[in-house]
Design a protein around this motif. Structure first.
Motif, PDB file in Angstrom:
ATOM      1  N   ASP A 165       0.821  -1.215   0.000  1.00 34.20           N
ATOM      2  CA  ASP A 165       0.000   0.000   0.000  1.00 34.20           C
ATOM      3  C   ASP A 165       0.854   1.264   0.000  1.00 34.20           C
ATOM      4  O   ASP A 165       0.539   2.238  -0.682  1.00 34.20           O
ATOM      5  N   GLU A 166       1.948   1.261   0.766  1.00 32.95           N
ATOM      6  CA  GLU A 166       2.827   2.433   0.794  1.00 32.95           C
ATOM      7  C   GLU A 166       3.495   2.663  -0.559  1.00 32.95           C
ATOM      8  O   GLU A 166       3.601   3.809  -1.023  1.00 32.95           O
ATOM      9  N   CYS A 193       2.288   1.726  -3.464  1.00 27.73           N
ATOM     10  CA  CYS A 193       1.234   2.190  -4.378  1.00 27.73           C
ATOM     11  C   CYS A 193       0.976   3.683  -4.187  1.00 27.73           C
ATOM     12  O   CYS A 193       0.742   4.404  -5.165  1.00 27.73           O
ATOM     13  N   THR A 194       1.050   4.155  -2.957  1.00 26.02           N
ATOM     14  CA  THR A 194       0.898   5.598  -2.695  1.00 26.02           C
ATOM     15  C   THR A 194       2.037   6.363  -3.369  1.00 26.02           C
ATOM     16  O   THR A 194       1.815   7.405  -3.982  1.00 26.02           O
ATOM     17  N   ASP A 195       3.257   5.861  -3.280  1.00 23.67           N
ATOM     18  CA  ASP A 195       4.402   6.487  -3.970  1.00 23.67           C
ATOM     19  C   ASP A 195       4.187   6.513  -5.477  1.00 23.67           C
ATOM     20  O   ASP A 195       4.473   7.519  -6.139  1.00 23.67           O
ATOM     21  N   LYS A 218       1.380   6.472  -7.158  1.00 17.39           N
ATOM     22  CA  LYS A 218       0.328   7.446  -7.515  1.00 17.39           C
ATOM     23  C   LYS A 218       0.851   8.863  -7.485  1.00 17.39           C
ATOM     24  O   LYS A 218       0.338   9.726  -8.182  1.00 17.39           O
ATOM     25  N   GLY A 219       1.892   9.111  -6.649  1.00 17.55           N
ATOM     26  CA  GLY A 219       2.491  10.443  -6.565  1.00 17.55           C
ATOM     27  C   GLY A 219       3.235  10.786  -7.815  1.00 17.55           C
ATOM     28  O   GLY A 219       3.417  11.905  -8.195  1.00 17.55           O
TER      29      GLY A 219
END
Length: 159
Positions: free
Chosen positions: A151-152, A154-156, A158-159
């Motif tokens: 999840d972390e 994936c957040t990167d 998306k950034g």
């Protein structure tokens, strides 16, 4: 289970691997491996972006023809960032979908050429290779980023 982003250096990474001398390859987690050349990685905008946020090393893994990397979860990482560089279009990467048993459902990760894939390596998965060597770019997070989760990452992405 999977997130992806395109690469600009996939062909160059494959060329680098194919031209590597035999003595450059070392055993690494039941694969043959070479470090990815840093100059190639710097040319890729996504990897450059990621290197500003996370600590990692990257390499190219080679899997011999007619081999299987049996069902497993990765022991030293929580998330993988991989990109298939070359195979015979018949190799398979499968994840268990649900509970394992004698019979269970699977989901296939169908790699598209030149695309990085983040996947949860704590979900049981396996790779079946067929008639040709399989070359895979793989990135492993280090130091304080070694516990990075799917999840972390994936957040990167998306950034």
């Amino acid at each position: 289970m999977v997130a992806s982003v395109g690469s600009l250096v996939a062909k160059d990474l494959l060329k680098y691997a194919l031209e590597a001398p035999p003595q450059a390859w070392v055993k690494y987690y039941n694969f043959e491996a070479i470090p990815a050349h840093p100059d190639l990685l710097r040319r890729d905008p996504f990897i450059s972006y990621l290197s500003k946020k996370r600590k990692f090393h990257a390499g190219i893994l080679r899997m011999p023809p007619n081999t299987c990397y049996n069902w497993h979860v990765d022991t030293d990482r929580h998330v993988g960032l991989n990109m298939l560089l070359a195979d015979d279009n018949k190799s398979r990467c499968l994840f268990i979908d649900g509970e394992p048993g004698v019979v269970f459902n699977t989901k296939e990760l169908k790699y598209q050429p030149g695309t990085y894939y983040a996947f949860n390596t704590k979900k049981p998965h396996m790779v079946l290779n067929t008639t040709q060597p399989r070359y895979l770019f793989s990135l492993e997070f280090l130091a304080e980023d070694s516990g990075l989760t799917f999840d972390e990452l994936c957040t990167d992405i998306k950034g």
